[in-house]
Design a protein around this motif. Structure first.
Motif, PDB file in Angstrom:
ATOM      1  N   GLY A 152      40.973  29.290  36.153  1.00  0.00           N
ATOM      2  CA  GLY A 152      40.336  30.525  35.696  1.00  0.00           C
ATOM      3  C   GLY A 152      41.184  31.731  36.057  1.00  0.00           C
ATOM      4  N   GLU A 153      40.563  32.898  36.027  1.00  0.00           N
ATOM      5  CA  GLU A 153      41.335  34.129  36.235  1.00  0.00           C
ATOM      6  C   GLU A 153      41.342  34.562  37.705  1.00  0.00           C
ATOM      7  N   ALA A 154      40.176  34.830  38.245  1.00  0.00           N
ATOM      8  CA  ALA A 154      40.083  35.323  39.624  1.00  0.00           C
ATOM      9  C   ALA A 154      38.655  35.122  40.110  1.00  0.00           C
ATOM     10  N   PRO A 155      38.480  34.967  41.408  1.00  0.00           N
ATOM     11  CA  PRO A 155      37.119  34.770  41.927  1.00  0.00           C
ATOM     12  C   PRO A 155      36.251  35.997  41.713  1.00  0.00           C
ATOM     13  N   GLY A 156      34.960  35.762  41.608  1.00  0.00           N
ATOM     14  CA  GLY A 156      33.983  36.847  41.555  1.00  0.00           C
ATOM     15  C   GLY A 156      33.270  36.945  42.897  1.00  0.00           C
ATOM     16  N   GLU A 159      32.060  33.578  44.504  1.00  0.00           N
ATOM     17  CA  GLU A 159      33.198  32.789  44.952  1.00  0.00           C
ATOM     18  C   GLU A 159      33.785  33.387  46.232  1.00  0.00           C
ATOM     19  N   PRO A 165      36.072  28.345  44.003  1.00  0.00           N
ATOM     20  CA  PRO A 165      36.057  28.887  42.646  1.00  0.00           C
ATOM     21  C   PRO A 165      34.864  28.399  41.835  1.00  0.00           C
ATOM     22  N   PHE A 166      34.441  29.223  40.928  1.00  0.00           N
ATOM     23  CA  PHE A 166      33.415  28.878  39.945  1.00  0.00           C
ATOM     24  C   PHE A 166      32.149  28.282  40.596  1.00  0.00           C
ATOM     25  N   SER A 170      28.876  31.609  36.036  1.00  0.00           N
ATOM     26  CA  SER A 170      29.828  30.988  35.103  1.00  0.00           C
ATOM     27  C   SER A 170      30.247  29.611  35.604  1.00  0.00           C
ATOM     28  N   ASN A 192      42.180  29.241  40.426  1.00  0.00           N
ATOM     29  CA  ASN A 192      42.307  30.491  39.677  1.00  0.00           C
ATOM     30  C   ASN A 192      43.748  30.985  39.733  1.00  0.00           C
ATOM     31  N   HIS A 270      36.419  31.308  28.441  1.00  0.00           N
ATOM     32  CA  HIS A 270      35.959  31.395  29.827  1.00  0.00           C
ATOM     33  C   HIS A 270      34.427  31.280  29.813  1.00  0.00           C
TER      34      HIS A 270
HETATM   35  N1  URA Z   1      35.637  33.548  37.054  1.00  0.00           N
HETATM   36  C1  URA Z   1      36.850  33.030  37.291  1.00  0.00           C
HETATM   37  O1  URA Z   1      37.790  33.220  36.516  1.00  0.00           O
HETATM   38  N2  URA Z   1      37.004  32.308  38.401  1.00  0.00           N
HETATM   39  C2  URA Z   1      36.033  32.056  39.259  1.00  0.00           C
HETATM   40  O2  URA Z   1      36.273  31.373  40.243  1.00  0.00           O
HETATM   41  C3  URA Z   1      34.760  32.592  38.971  1.00  0.00           C
HETATM   42  C4  URA Z   1      34.582  33.335  37.865  1.00  0.00           C
END
Ligand code: URA
Length: 304
Positions: A152-156, A159, A165-166, A170, A192, A270
């Motif tokens: 994915g892109e980056a933690p929220g 996370e 992650p994730f 989502s 990510n 995503h």
């Molecule tokens: N969106 C992401 O791209 N990565 C995550 O870990 C959570 C949400």
């Protein structure tokens, strides 16, 4: 009385403005002029690079391009990375400027012989400013020996709290998408591009992404999956080097060179996008079926 009211209004407006802009964390009581710091940062970073052991310290040099030639993780014993180690910033020491941080990241990532060593390197790496605003490193979840890896892109926020992650909304949708093709987190490895949460869930800057890129590339190389799935446009653009948006790029098999071999890679929507745009789920379902068929067509791995 009226002046108190108008002061409250101003503060409330100001707060509302920042909340709408995605600011959900206060980092300090006083504003900091980062531009004024940059000259000092440059000289500190140059000194750090100049004093790093160069010869014989590891397989790569500051000028070498990222090469990905270390042994497969299954056979690599876990040992401390032998190459250049990121030096943790001393208290009060400014992090290196982005271009030097990217060089440090490349050297450090290339020196990690195993995923565990890579995680340890990232824990010590101070070159990405996001580390200093995030609660913790979000390295990976799932099974590092899985044949399927999703990035994915980056933690929220969730996370950032859990360190995986994730795991938020989502992530729950991602779990359901994977379950639809009989896969859970014991059969998938998830990471990510950027392993620290950007403040307020903003998009990582190109510089932050460039600094983190060598680490995720090395993570993919060490995990050595058979199939790579990029979740969302930023992941696909960063890893697959494409410029197309996700609507155009999704569902198309591409090659991803891990450095030791070329594997099939697919971009899909995503899950956060799918939560906002349920109509996209039909396409995402097709992508999941394509992933299922691709995995089924691959020969079993010796460690399966
Ligand atoms: N969106 C992401 O791209 N990565 C995550 O870990 C959570 C949400």
């Amino acid at each position: 009385m009226s002046s108190t009211l108008s002061r409250h209004d101003t503060i409330a407006d100001n707060l509302a403005f920042h909340v709408e802009a995605g600011v959900d964390v206060a980092l300090g009581d006083e504003p900091v002029d980062r531009f004024a710091e940059s000259a000092a940062e440059r000289s500190v970073a140059a000194a750090r690079l100049a004093t790093r052991p160069a010869e014989g310290a590891g397989p790569r040099t500051a000028t070498a391009p990222p090469a990905f030639t270390s042994p497969r993780p299954a056979s690599a014993p876990h040992r401390a990375p032998s190459g250049p180690q990121p030096s943790p910033a001393l208290p009060g020491e400014a992090p290196p400027p982005p271009d030097l941080a990217a060089v440090e990241a490349r050297e450090a990532a290339a020196s990690a012989p195993t995923l565990e060593a890579l995680r340890e390197l990232l824990e010590r790496f101070d070159g990405c400013p996001l580390k200093h605003t995030a609660t913790r490193l979000v390295f990976a979840d799932g099974n590092p020996k899985a044949r399927l890896m999703l990035v994915g892109e980056a933690p929220g926020r969730d996370e950032d709290i859990e360190g995986k992650p994730f795991v938020g909304r989502s992530g729950k949708l991602l779990d359901r998408m994977l379950a639809a093709i009989g896969i859970d987190r014991t059969a998938a490895y998830i990471a990510n591009i950027v392993p620290w949460r950007p403040p307020g869930n903003r998009t990582p800057t190109p510089q932050e992404t460039a600094i983190c890129l060598p680490f995720i590339r090395r993570q993919i190389e060490l995990a050595n999956p058979d199939v790579l799935v990029c979740l969302g446009g930023p992941s696909a653009q960063t890893l697959l080097g494409i410029r197309d948006g996700i609507t155009k790029a999704r569902g198309r098999w591409m090659d991803y060179d891990t450095g030791t071999r070329v594997i099939p890679a697919l971009a899909t929507f995503h899950p956060a996008y799918l939560l906002r745009t349920p109509l996209g789920k039909r396409m995402a379902w097709r992508d999941m079926l394509a992933i299922e068929s691709r995995l089924a067509a691959l020969p079993a791995r010796s460690n399966d």
